[in-house]
Enzyme design. Structure first.
Site, mmCIF file in Angstrom:
data_model
loop_
_atom_site.group_PDB
_atom_site.id
_atom_site.type_symbol
_atom_site.label_atom_id
_atom_site.label_comp_id
_atom_site.label_asym_id
_atom_site.label_seq_id
_atom_site.Cartn_x
_atom_site.Cartn_y
_atom_site.Cartn_z
ATOM 1 N N ARG A 1 -30.620 -35.840 -6.743
ATOM 2 C CA ARG A 1 -31.547 -36.173 -7.832
ATOM 3 C C ARG A 1 -32.861 -35.393 -7.715
ATOM 4 O O ARG A 1 -33.486 -35.085 -8.728
ATOM 5 C CB ARG A 1 -31.789 -37.685 -7.794
ATOM 6 C CG ARG A 1 -32.740 -38.239 -8.799
ATOM 7 C CD ARG A 1 -32.161 -38.274 -10.192
ATOM 8 N NE ARG A 1 -33.050 -39.029 -11.050
ATOM 9 C CZ ARG A 1 -34.170 -38.530 -11.553
ATOM 10 N NH1 ARG A 1 -34.497 -37.288 -11.325
ATOM 11 N NH2 ARG A 1 -34.951 -39.291 -12.307
ATOM 12 N N ARG B 1 -29.794 -44.756 -6.493
ATOM 13 C CA ARG B 1 -30.942 -44.369 -5.664
ATOM 14 C C ARG B 1 -31.025 -44.989 -4.286
ATOM 15 O O ARG B 1 -31.766 -44.516 -3.445
ATOM 16 C CB ARG B 1 -32.238 -44.684 -6.427
ATOM 17 C CG ARG B 1 -32.506 -43.718 -7.544
ATOM 18 C CD ARG B 1 -33.483 -44.305 -8.534
ATOM 19 N NE ARG B 1 -32.870 -45.449 -9.191
ATOM 20 C CZ ARG B 1 -33.460 -46.170 -10.147
ATOM 21 N NH1 ARG B 1 -34.700 -45.878 -10.511
ATOM 22 N NH2 ARG B 1 -32.844 -47.186 -10.712
ATOM 23 N N ASP C 1 -24.359 -42.481 -17.990
ATOM 24 C CA ASP C 1 -25.230 -43.553 -18.462
ATOM 25 C C ASP C 1 -24.748 -44.044 -19.806
ATOM 26 O O ASP C 1 -24.116 -43.293 -20.559
ATOM 27 C CB ASP C 1 -26.684 -43.082 -18.581
ATOM 28 C CG ASP C 1 -27.629 -44.281 -18.509
ATOM 29 O OD1 ASP C 1 -27.984 -44.684 -17.395
ATOM 30 O OD2 ASP C 1 -27.959 -44.833 -19.574
ATOM 31 N N TYR D 1 -31.675 -50.511 -27.269
ATOM 32 C CA TYR D 1 -32.428 -49.331 -26.812
ATOM 33 C C TYR D 1 -32.796 -48.425 -27.981
ATOM 34 O O TYR D 1 -33.890 -47.874 -28.044
ATOM 35 C CB TYR D 1 -31.619 -48.546 -25.770
ATOM 36 C CG TYR D 1 -31.600 -49.234 -24.430
ATOM 37 C CD1 TYR D 1 -32.719 -49.191 -23.594
ATOM 38 C CD2 TYR D 1 -30.497 -49.949 -24.001
ATOM 39 C CE1 TYR D 1 -32.723 -49.839 -22.370
ATOM 40 C CE2 TYR D 1 -30.494 -50.609 -22.774
ATOM 41 C CZ TYR D 1 -31.611 -50.545 -21.973
ATOM 42 O OH TYR D 1 -31.619 -51.202 -20.772
ATOM 43 N N ARG E 1 -23.760 -49.965 -10.374
ATOM 44 C CA ARG E 1 -24.783 -48.982 -9.999
ATOM 45 C C ARG E 1 -24.630 -48.480 -8.566
ATOM 46 O O ARG E 1 -25.616 -48.124 -7.918
ATOM 47 C CB ARG E 1 -26.192 -49.561 -10.173
ATOM 48 C CG ARG E 1 -26.615 -49.751 -11.624
ATOM 49 C CD ARG E 1 -27.147 -48.468 -12.221
ATOM 50 N NE ARG E 1 -27.548 -48.654 -13.602
ATOM 51 C CZ ARG E 1 -28.800 -48.816 -13.994
ATOM 52 N NH1 ARG E 1 -29.777 -48.799 -13.126
ATOM 53 N NH2 ARG E 1 -29.080 -48.978 -15.277
HETATM 54 O O1 CP3 Z 1 -22.648 -47.948 -11.792
HETATM 55 C C1 CP3 Z 1 -22.733 -46.735 -11.473
HETATM 56 O O2 CP3 Z 1 -23.024 -46.355 -10.339
HETATM 57 C C2 CP3 Z 1 -22.434 -45.706 -12.523
HETATM 58 C C3 CP3 Z 1 -23.555 -45.157 -13.174
HETATM 59 C C4 CP3 Z 1 -24.386 -45.962 -14.144
HETATM 60 C C5 CP3 Z 1 -25.755 -45.648 -14.382
HETATM 61 N N1 CP3 Z 1 -26.175 -46.388 -15.433
HETATM 62 C C6 CP3 Z 1 -26.527 -44.662 -13.630
HETATM 63 C C7 CP3 Z 1 -27.998 -44.750 -13.649
HETATM 64 C C8 CP3 Z 1 -24.039 -46.977 -15.040
HETATM 65 C C9 CP3 Z 1 -22.726 -47.728 -15.176
HETATM 66 C C10 CP3 Z 1 -25.173 -47.220 -15.851
HETATM 67 C C11 CP3 Z 1 -25.163 -48.185 -16.962
HETATM 68 C C12 CP3 Z 1 -26.417 -48.518 -17.640
HETATM 69 N N2 CP3 Z 1 -27.445 -47.684 -17.967
HETATM 70 C C13 CP3 Z 1 -26.730 -49.798 -18.166
HETATM 71 C C14 CP3 Z 1 -25.826 -50.994 -18.143
HETATM 72 C C15 CP3 Z 1 -25.759 -51.599 -16.799
HETATM 73 C C16 CP3 Z 1 -26.973 -52.310 -16.349
HETATM 74 O O3 CP3 Z 1 -27.488 -51.918 -15.289
HETATM 75 O O4 CP3 Z 1 -27.379 -53.256 -17.003
HETATM 76 C C17 CP3 Z 1 -27.996 -49.727 -18.760
HETATM 77 C C18 CP3 Z 1 -28.739 -50.851 -19.416
HETATM 78 C C19 CP3 Z 1 -28.429 -48.378 -18.638
HETATM 79 C C20 CP3 Z 1 -29.689 -47.793 -19.139
HETATM 80 C C21 CP3 Z 1 -30.547 -47.318 -18.046
HETATM 81 N N3 CP3 Z 1 -30.263 -46.237 -17.231
HETATM 82 C C22 CP3 Z 1 -31.799 -47.844 -17.653
HETATM 83 C C23 CP3 Z 1 -32.461 -49.057 -18.289
HETATM 84 C C24 CP3 Z 1 -32.246 -47.063 -16.604
HETATM 85 C C25 CP3 Z 1 -33.597 -47.151 -15.953
HETATM 86 C C26 CP3 Z 1 -33.727 -48.299 -15.073
HETATM 87 C C27 CP3 Z 1 -33.420 -47.882 -13.683
HETATM 88 O O5 CP3 Z 1 -32.612 -48.533 -13.026
HETATM 89 O O6 CP3 Z 1 -34.076 -46.906 -13.254
HETATM 90 C C28 CP3 Z 1 -31.260 -46.094 -16.313
HETATM 91 C C29 CP3 Z 1 -31.305 -45.084 -15.245
HETATM 92 C C30 CP3 Z 1 -30.117 -44.917 -14.348
HETATM 93 N N4 CP3 Z 1 -28.808 -45.003 -14.715
HETATM 94 C C31 CP3 Z 1 -30.170 -44.573 -12.970
HETATM 95 C C32 CP3 Z 1 -28.845 -44.464 -12.527
HETATM 96 C C33 CP3 Z 1 -28.364 -44.077 -11.160
HETATM 97 C C34 CP3 Z 1 -31.426 -44.303 -12.168
HETATM 98 C C35 CP3 Z 1 -32.075 -43.080 -12.685
HETATM 99 C C36 CP3 Z 1 -32.553 -42.110 -11.653
HETATM 100 O O7 CP3 Z 1 -31.790 -41.643 -10.811
HETATM 101 O O8 CP3 Z 1 -33.734 -41.788 -11.754
#
Ligand code: CP3
Length: 349
Positions: free
Chosen positions: A40, A31, A76, A153, A27
């Site tokens: 964003r 943010r 994502d 999910y 990640r």
């Molecule tokens: O790693 C990176 O920087 C690459 C981008 C990346 C994102 N999501 C961007 C993201 C990667 C590799 C993911 C994978 C992802 N997404 C997973 C597996 C990894 C993990 O963290 O367990 C999962 C379960 C998701 C599903 C997901 N996406 C959730 C549950 C959420 C909401 C929770 C949260 O952290 O807000 C997201 C949102 C998300 N994915 C954000 C980002 C940068 C934040 C959203 C935003 O900018 O508002």
């Protein structure tokens, strides 16, 4: 594939000799960076995923600002369910919501077969654009969710913490669960192959919810599908990383999954895992992400413990044990990366 100026990450994945331990953070495009929040603010999350220029821009931010040794494509795991016909909404401070979750046999039947070259063209365009912008500075990692994690999910419909619906499904109708997992696996295989072809230097499979299953269920409903996917990847020396969070058992089976690297969360003991499976796979991890809230003294002590735990020699990729948290000070992330780059040299002579 263009020649890489910094290929430490790929060499470590292959357990080849490196001058220092490479580091990137799950990640890392996110943010905690004000530069990410600025992008964003102007677009919603899904639009960012679907606009290659924006995805490329935020993918490069941690490379430029924090100095990580690998980029991971901003996207994502939920783009796969979306392409299968399940749109989602990313709710501020709540997470993803699917308004039409999968519960019945008809729902599984209605899922579309995914053609990554059309349905997920925007991801492949982002891969190509990012590779070109990176210009060989560091490798690019592509990723997918594991079928089981994607299914949680799709069935729960939200970021559930109890997982009742998806567990009801595997217990009451395992046949239907397997049908769904098969469909998701086909989509994941084609998607990862398209990403490898588009130029990703490695791919990571995230099984974020592997650890909520009993050991038998993990094998039946998760690992079996991951193994099949990896065996069907068409890759040219492009490593596969498997991150199965909370799965601290069956390490030998994980090491024989076909993955080149196992990602470990912070509850695992790197030294012990290395002892058990370090001759078969490289290891990635595993600093507790909350350490980045601490001061520099604590960050360096805890990061050093991780380096020491793996010990001397190649086959370690430094990472956090899960994603970087959104309110971590970016200067602490930068401090960690600089510290690991310097302190790890002594582990490689
Ligand atoms: O790693 C990176 O920087 C690459 C981008 C990346 C994102 N999501 C961007 C993201 C990667 C590799 C993911 C994978 C992802 N997404 C997973 C597996 C990894 C993990 O963290 O367990 C999962 C379960 C998701 C599903 C997901 N996406 C959730 C549950 C959420 C909401 C929770 C949260 O952290 O807000 C997201 C949102 C998300 N994915 C954000 C980002 C940068 C934040 C959203 C935003 O900018 O508002």
């Amino acid at each position: 594939m263009s020649k890489l100026k910094n290929d430490l990450f790929l060499r470590a994945c292959r357990q080849e000799k490196v001058e220092r331990t490479p580091i990137w953070m799950m990640r890392q495009a996110g943010r905690y960076l004000p530069e990410y929040r600025a992008v964003r603010e102007k677009s919603d999350f899904i639009t960012m995923c679907k606009t290659p220029e924006l995805a490329t821009e935020v993918t490069l931010q941690p490379v430029d600002l924090i100095g990580v040794d690998a980029a991971i494509l901003f996207s994502d795991i939920l783009v796969i369910p979306e392409a299968m016909g399940l749109p989602f909404e990313m709710k501020e401070n709540v997470g993803p919501i699917f308004h039409n979750p999968i519960r019945l046999s008809e729902d599984v039947k209605a899922l579309k077969k995914v053609d990554p070259y059309t349905d997920l063209k925007y991801v492949l365009d982002a891969v190509k654009m990012t590779k070109s912008e990176l210009n060989g500075r560091v490798p690019l990692i592509g990723f997918s969710g594991a079928p089981w994690t994607l299914m949680t999910y799709m069935v729960e419909g939200n970021g559930s913490k109890s997982f009742c619906e998806v567990k009801k499904l595997i217990n009451s109708d395992p046949k239907l669960a397997h049908k769904l997992l098969d469909k998701i696996s086909d989509a994941v295989t084609d998607y990862l192959n398209a990403k490898l072809e588009a130029g990703c230097d490695a791919v990571q499979i995230f099984d974020t919810w592997g650890g909520i299953l009993s050991q038998e269920d993990f094998f039946e409903f998760s690992l079996e599908y991951i193994v099949k996917i990896i065996s069907n990847l068409k890759r040219k020396d492009q490593p596969v990383i498997l991150f199965a969070k909370g799965v601290y058992y069956k390490l030998n089976k994980l090491a024989k999954s076909g993955a080149d690297v196992l990602g470990l969360d912070w509850t695992m003991d790197l030294a012990r895992v290395r002892q058990r499976v370090g001759d078969k796979v490289a290891l990635q991890g595993n600093l507790d992400p909350t350490v980045l809230y601490s001061d520099k003294k604590v960050i360096s002590e805890k990061a050093f413990q991780v380096l020491e735990s793996y010990g001397k020699g190649s086959g370690h990729i430094f990472n956090l044990g899960h994603g970087i948290l959104p309110d971590v000070p970016p200067e602490n992330a930068k401090f960690l990366v600089d510290f690991v780059k310097e302190a790890s040299v002594d582990f490689h002579n």
